[in-house]
Motif scaffolding. Sequence first.
Motif, PDB file in Angstrom:
ATOM      1  N   PHE A  63       2.788   5.963  -2.843  1.00  0.00           N
ATOM      2  CA  PHE A  63       3.930   6.720  -3.349  1.00  0.00           C
ATOM      3  C   PHE A  63       3.852   6.871  -4.869  1.00  0.00           C
ATOM      4  O   PHE A  63       4.039   7.965  -5.402  1.00  0.00           O
ATOM      5  CB  PHE A  63       5.243   6.031  -2.937  1.00  0.00           C
ATOM      6  N   LYS A  64       3.556   5.788  -5.551  1.00  0.00           N
ATOM      7  CA  LYS A  64       3.487   5.820  -7.017  1.00  0.00           C
ATOM      8  C   LYS A  64       2.342   6.706  -7.497  1.00  0.00           C
ATOM      9  O   LYS A  64       2.479   7.410  -8.507  1.00  0.00           O
ATOM     10  CB  LYS A  64       3.357   4.412  -7.582  1.00  0.00           C
TER      11      LYS A  64
ATOM     12  N   ASN B  56       0.826  -1.210   0.000  1.00  0.00           N
ATOM     13  CA  ASN B  56       0.000   0.000   0.000  1.00  0.00           C
ATOM     14  C   ASN B  56       0.859   1.259   0.000  1.00  0.00           C
ATOM     15  O   ASN B  56       0.487   2.267  -0.603  1.00  0.00           O
ATOM     16  CB  ASN B  56      -0.961   0.008   1.182  1.00  0.00           C
ATOM     17  N   PHE B  57       2.001   1.204   0.670  1.00  0.00           N
ATOM     18  CA  PHE B  57       2.920   2.336   0.649  1.00  0.00           C
ATOM     19  C   PHE B  57       3.411   2.574  -0.775  1.00  0.00           C
ATOM     20  O   PHE B  57       3.443   3.712  -1.244  1.00  0.00           O
ATOM     21  CB  PHE B  57       4.114   2.095   1.586  1.00  0.00           C
TER      22      PHE B  57
ATOM     23  N   THR C  71       7.836   4.213  -8.316  1.00  0.00           N
ATOM     24  CA  THR C  71       7.851   3.449  -7.072  1.00  0.00           C
ATOM     25  C   THR C  71       8.909   4.011  -6.124  1.00  0.00           C
ATOM     26  O   THR C  71       9.843   4.708  -6.565  1.00  0.00           O
ATOM     27  CB  THR C  71       8.177   1.964  -7.342  1.00  0.00           C
ATOM     28  N   PRO C  72       8.794   3.708  -4.840  1.00  0.00           N
ATOM     29  CA  PRO C  72       9.824   4.167  -3.895  1.00  0.00           C
ATOM     30  C   PRO C  72      11.223   3.675  -4.281  1.00  0.00           C
ATOM     31  O   PRO C  72      12.200   4.429  -4.186  1.00  0.00           O
ATOM     32  CB  PRO C  72       9.386   3.577  -2.561  1.00  0.00           C
ATOM     33  N   LYS C  73      11.337   2.431  -4.729  1.00  0.00           N
ATOM     34  CA  LYS C  73      12.645   1.887  -5.124  1.00  0.00           C
ATOM     35  C   LYS C  73      13.225   2.661  -6.303  1.00  0.00           C
ATOM     36  O   LYS C  73      14.398   3.052  -6.277  1.00  0.00           O
ATOM     37  CB  LYS C  73      12.531   0.405  -5.463  1.00  0.00           C
ATOM     38  N   LYS C  74      12.429   2.892  -7.322  1.00  0.00           N
ATOM     39  CA  LYS C  74      12.913   3.646  -8.485  1.00  0.00           C
ATOM     40  C   LYS C  74      13.273   5.077  -8.097  1.00  0.00           C
ATOM     41  O   LYS C  74      14.258   5.628  -8.581  1.00  0.00           O
ATOM     42  CB  LYS C  74      11.872   3.648  -9.608  1.00  0.00           C
ATOM     43  N   PHE C  75      12.477   5.664  -7.224  1.00  0.00           N
ATOM     44  CA  PHE C  75      12.755   7.024  -6.752  1.00  0.00           C
ATOM     45  C   PHE C  75      14.119   7.083  -6.069  1.00  0.00           C
ATOM     46  O   PHE C  75      14.939   7.945  -6.366  1.00  0.00           O
ATOM     47  CB  PHE C  75      11.652   7.472  -5.788  1.00  0.00           C
TER      48      PHE C  75
END
Length: 128
Positions: free
Chosen positions: A109-110, A104-105, A116-120
């Motif tokens: 974020f997306k 859900n996070f 996504t948080p990882k890509k960010f």
Amino acid sequence: MDNTLTPVLSYRKKELAAQYITELDTHIQDLKEGKADRAMEIRDLAKLLHVHPVHLSNTIKEVTGRSTCDLYEERLLKISKDLLLNTNMSIAAIAKQLTYDPSNFTKFFKHYTGTTPKKFRDQFINSL
């Protein structure tokens, strides 16, 4: 001549909006620091301010032009970015600290950033 009346905001409405923002910022900081075990809802903040949730929502919208949710999510996104860029915490740990389930996070974020948080985080690291 324009005959429409511009609503006048009372001192109390401005004061309530300022109190809401102060309480919201305190709560967001508590989330960031891992001091909160759950995300507050509008009814929780209204209770702190001794007003009805609908009255609080309407007042915030009238004073700021934005909803209580908009203000909350804006601040939550800001601390999400800060934790992603300035800590070594895993994305799952950040999600948990912000009282989210990791999937859900990622959706939250997306939705607001388009990534996504990882890509960010990876884009930031690769730009250094």
